[in-house]
Design a protein around this motif. Structure first.
Motif, PDB file in Angstrom:
ATOM      1  N   GLY A 291      12.514 -83.827  10.427  1.00  0.00           N
ATOM      2  CA  GLY A 291      13.872 -84.345  10.540  1.00  0.00           C
ATOM      3  C   GLY A 291      14.062 -85.018  11.881  1.00  0.00           C
ATOM      4  O   GLY A 291      13.234 -85.829  12.306  1.00  0.00           O
ATOM      5  N   LYS A 292      15.149 -84.644  12.566  1.00  0.00           N
ATOM      6  CA  LYS A 292      15.456 -85.234  13.864  1.00  0.00           C
ATOM      7  C   LYS A 292      15.514 -84.115  14.907  1.00  0.00           C
ATOM      8  O   LYS A 292      16.564 -83.511  15.141  1.00  0.00           O
ATOM      9  CB  LYS A 292      16.791 -85.983  13.792  1.00  0.00           C
ATOM     10  N   PRO A 293      14.377 -83.787  15.523  1.00  0.00           N
ATOM     11  CA  PRO A 293      14.345 -82.718  16.533  1.00  0.00           C
ATOM     12  C   PRO A 293      15.116 -83.141  17.787  1.00  0.00           C
ATOM     13  O   PRO A 293      15.066 -84.301  18.202  1.00  0.00           O
ATOM     14  CB  PRO A 293      12.853 -82.548  16.832  1.00  0.00           C
ATOM     15  N   ILE A 294      15.781 -82.191  18.400  1.00  0.00           N
ATOM     16  CA  ILE A 294      16.683 -82.535  19.492  1.00  0.00           C
ATOM     17  C   ILE A 294      15.955 -83.067  20.712  1.00  0.00           C
ATOM     18  O   ILE A 294      16.393 -84.053  21.320  1.00  0.00           O
ATOM     19  CB  ILE A 294      17.586 -81.332  19.863  1.00  0.00           C
ATOM     20  N   GLU A 295      14.835 -82.461  21.112  1.00  0.00           N
ATOM     21  CA  GLU A 295      14.167 -82.931  22.329  1.00  0.00           C
ATOM     22  C   GLU A 295      13.529 -84.296  22.114  1.00  0.00           C
ATOM     23  O   GLU A 295      13.403 -85.081  23.058  1.00  0.00           O
ATOM     24  CB  GLU A 295      13.136 -81.908  22.831  1.00  0.00           C
ATOM     25  N   ILE A 296      13.126 -84.600  20.864  1.00  0.00           N
ATOM     26  CA  ILE A 296      12.556 -85.915  20.574  1.00  0.00           C
ATOM     27  C   ILE A 296      13.605 -86.996  20.808  1.00  0.00           C
ATOM     28  O   ILE A 296      13.323 -88.065  21.371  1.00  0.00           O
ATOM     29  CB  ILE A 296      12.028 -85.972  19.133  1.00  0.00           C
ATOM     30  N   ASN A 297      14.825 -86.715  20.409  1.00  0.00           N
ATOM     31  CA  ASN A 297      15.881 -87.710  20.578  1.00  0.00           C
ATOM     32  C   ASN A 297      16.404 -87.777  22.002  1.00  0.00           C
ATOM     33  O   ASN A 297      16.815 -88.847  22.461  1.00  0.00           O
ATOM     34  CB  ASN A 297      16.986 -87.455  19.560  1.00  0.00           C
ATOM     35  N   ALA A 298      16.341 -86.663  22.735  1.00  0.00           N
ATOM     36  CA  ALA A 298      16.641 -86.736  24.167  1.00  0.00           C
ATOM     37  C   ALA A 298      15.577 -87.575  24.876  1.00  0.00           C
ATOM     38  O   ALA A 298      15.890 -88.386  25.767  1.00  0.00           O
ATOM     39  CB  ALA A 298      16.706 -85.335  24.761  1.00  0.00           C
ATOM     40  N   LEU A 299      14.322 -87.405  24.475  1.00  0.00           N
ATOM     41  CA  LEU A 299      13.233 -88.197  25.055  1.00  0.00           C
ATOM     42  C   LEU A 299      13.343 -89.676  24.664  1.00  0.00           C
ATOM     43  O   LEU A 299      13.034 -90.565  25.467  1.00  0.00           O
ATOM     44  CB  LEU A 299      11.885 -87.638  24.599  1.00  0.00           C
ATOM     45  N   TRP A 300      13.767 -89.952  23.441  1.00  0.00           N
ATOM     46  CA  TRP A 300      13.959 -91.327  22.987  1.00  0.00           C
ATOM     47  C   TRP A 300      15.031 -92.024  23.833  1.00  0.00           C
ATOM     48  O   TRP A 300      14.838 -93.145  24.309  1.00  0.00           O
ATOM     49  CB  TRP A 300      14.331 -91.325  21.511  1.00  0.00           C
TER      50      TRP A 300
END
Length: 670
Positions: free
Chosen positions: A450-459
């Motif tokens: 799905g949309k992991p939180i740390e991945i989107n903070a890193l994005w």
């Protein structure tokens, strides 16, 4: 700070066996063992050579069984535990003191009124180990006998000797051992020694740590020779184990060279401090030396490069771990020059907008099962550029970074793509893509599709970094700022007001995951969350996250990977591979997470002294497990026993970086 133990630790078998030492050679090879001298792991040995640097690590020289004749008395200095449970000989009883001399382990043995010192180190850039004995006190000289036990196997494996015949023959200055016709030879070299050749298998060494890990716990090693020498007071004798044929090996010069290497590291560290800054605590010197143990050579397309070993004794170089560790190992230690070749090395392996997760031990094809390695790559470049203003490298790498953003917009492997809400989606069945990457067969323990939180903070972090880079290079920053704005707006979907913290993953196959995990700390900690005028979360939300994580996940040695209140929480890590891997990210505390927690706490509370206090327990840990370095993970339950790899790059790196962040409030991200 000097790591030092007396008889209370050295003379107690359990205490001396639980503590380990490590030396490395800068190309992936290493030596390690216990303070007591007993073997407890398949990975223990005096020469584990990297035959294809930095990998194909192979155990060559396992140990030296030492015996001292002093007057009428004979003293066995080695210690062994056998398959029937007996410990014989019990040389640990003669260890009067152990200490680290930089990274060099030093034992002091008491044999009556005689004192014999033993040092072990490796040559930087070579598969060569030195073992040096010095008689520092005594009424007269000693006779020293060293029984050499060898092997030839992967450091992951074990040996049942059976009828294996190795070729052992005399050689100038020592002996040569040829384990197999195609094997790399092992040379054991020594000046002024009488050598008795041998060929006798010693069977059923009992390996307690492997038994705890559910691995076959026995090993055999071959006695190939015994070296005899005599030492007068003040004299030294050095035995050298190497994959190189004999040349001008000199113990004195090699020891001086090792000392010089470590002195230079500390000088670089000291020179990185700003005038007027208070001097760092002495224990950080030990950590700076530990940081160097992970930096190794790796050739790319025939050209010399650098990489980072993720952890000892079993990890190789991993893309994710390298990028997370790089700011701490290179920038925080005053060595930005080593970051540049590492950034270039990994740039050669970019493919479809992704960095490889690891370079396999066997084979040349990298694996690309990671969504976050490439996002941490942006942060590593940012940290390097902030420290050096190296615009030439920035200009060199910028085109491939633009390709990375393009690939994520249109989609790449494993369904990694930019969704309509401005957030990154990643994942598919059977693939582990985030740092919570345990997999058992086809079972991914924490799939986080799905949309992991740390991945989107890193994005979001990567997009703001790209905007900054574009502006510095005279390129347009508008596309990256627009994408960042979309990500910031979409990011509010992670917030769960009823609980006061964020979902770990949203839009997964089973909906949104409210498991309390440490990944949300990155939404507060990453530089973009602080340096941008538009943070991902409000000040109130950030404070709530820091307070929740502190109350539930914080331990003395990092953050738990899952709340103890969760039904899947596992507070102790151990057992066979199935038990360990199923617990890996379900409760154990991860040392590296102390860095982002300190960063987030500093952002919210702006109190460097309190933020720095969270890394203080690591001082004691330097003398607890593998002395002079820091573990990978710890039990989530008290007393948070050290587990996993006994020396982990990103743990060492993040403690160093956290200290640097807290030096002064005004220099948080310099």
């Amino acid at each position: 700070m000097t790591v030092q133990f007396g008889r209370d630790i050295c003379g107690d078998l359990r205490s001396a066996t639980e503590r380990e030492w490590l030396v490395t050679n800068g190309i992936g090879g290493y030596a390690c063992g216990t303070l007591a001298g007993t073997l407890t792991r398949h990975y223990h040995g005096l020469l584990i050579a990297a035959l294809k640097p930095p990998l194909e690590r192979t155990l060559l020289l396992t140990k030296l069984d030492e015996q001292v004749q002093y007057g009428e008395e004979t003293y066995d200095l080695s210690s062994d535990r056998w398959g029937d449970g007996t410990v014989m000989p019990q040389g640990y009883r003669h260890i009067e003191q152990f200490h680290l001399e930089g990274t060099i382990p030093v034992w002091t043995f008491a044999c009556g009124d005689a004192r014999l010192e033993k040092r072990i180190w490796m040559e930087q850039g070579a598969n060569t180990t030195y073992v040096r004995y010095t008689l520092t006190r005594g009424g007269f000289g000693i006779a020293l006998a060293l029984k050499a036990l060898v092997n030839y196997r992967s450091h992951h494996g074990n040996t049942q000797g059976n009828d294996w015949q190795m070729a052992v023959q005399a050689h100038p200055q020592g002996i040569a051992v040829q384990a197999l016709a195609e094997a790399t030879p092992l040379y054991l070299l020594a000046d002024a020694a009488h050598i008795d050749l041998a060929h006798s298998w010693y069977r059923n060494y009992a390996l307690a740590v492997e038994q705890y890990r559910g691995i076959f716990p026995y090993d055999d090693h071959l006695h190939v020779a015994t070296f005899h020498t005599k030492l007068a007071v003040g004299q030294s004798f050095t035995l050298i184990a190497s994959t190189r044929s004999p040349e001008d090996f000199t113990g004195d010069a090699a020891l001086q060279k090792r000392h010089y290497h470590e002195q230079r590291l500390l000088q670089q560290w000291e020179s990185s401090h700003r005038a007027g800054d208070p001097p760092p605590p002495a224990w950080l010197n030990q950590l700076v030396l530990a940081a160097d143990q992970f930096v190794v050579d790796r050739s790319v397309a025939g050209h010399p490069g650098k990489t980072i070993i993720a952890g000892y004794p079993w990890f190789g170089d991993w893309g994710r771990d390298t990028m997370i560790a790089l700011p701490g190992l290179a920038i925080a230690t005053g060595r930005p020059n080593i970051a540049k070749p590492i950034l270039r090395t990994f740039a050669q392996h970019l493919d479809q907008g992704m960095l490889p997760n690891l370079f396999p031990e066997a084979g040349e094809t990298p694996e690309y099962n990671t969504v976050d390695a490439i996002l941490w790559y942006f942060e590593a470049i940012r940290a390097y550029y902030s420290a050096t203003q190296d615009q030439a490298l920035l200009a060199e790498l910028f085109p491939i970074l633009t390709e990375v953003i393009d690939w994520h917009q249109k989609g790449t492997r494993h369904q990694i793509h930019l969704a309509d809400d401005g957030l990154l989606y990643a994942g598919e069945a059977g693939v582990q893509l985030t740092w919570m990457d345990a997999k058992i067969g086809d079972w991914v323990v924490t799939p986080r599709i799905g949309k992991p939180i740390e991945i989107n903070a890193l994005w979001y972090n990567a997009l703001l970094i790209m905007a900054e880079f574009a502006a510095d290079l005279g390129e347009t920053a508008t596309p990256y700022l627009q994408l960042a704005q979309q990500a910031r707006l979409g990011f509010q979907r992670f917030w769960c007001g009823d609980h006061g913290y964020c979902y770990d993953v949203i839009d997964g196959p089973a909906g949104d995951d409210l498991s309390l995990r440490p990944n949300q700390i990155f939404a507060v900690a990453l530089p973009s969350a602080v340096l941008s005028s538009e943070s991902l979360l409000s000040s109130e939300q950030q404070k709530s996250i820091v307070d929740t994580v502190a109350a539930t996940l914080l331990t003395s040695y990092g953050l738990r990977s899952l709340s103890p209140m969760h039904t899947d929480y596992k507070g102790q890590y151990g057992g066979d591979p199935l038990a360990r891997d199923s617990a890996y990210h379900q409760g154990p505390a991860w040392g590296w997470l102390i860095g982002p927690f300190v960063q987030a706490h500093l952002k919210v509370y702006q109190n460097p002294a309190i933020a720095r206090s969270f890394i203080a327990p690591m001082v004691n840990h330097l003398a607890a497990a593998c002395v002079g370095t820091l573990n990978e993970i710890f039990d989530g339950d008290v007393p948070h026993a050290p587990r996993g790899a006994f020396a982990q790059a990103w743990t060492v790196a993040e403690v160093l970086r956290a200290y640097r962040l807290t030096k002064t409030q005004l220099r948080i991200f310099q």
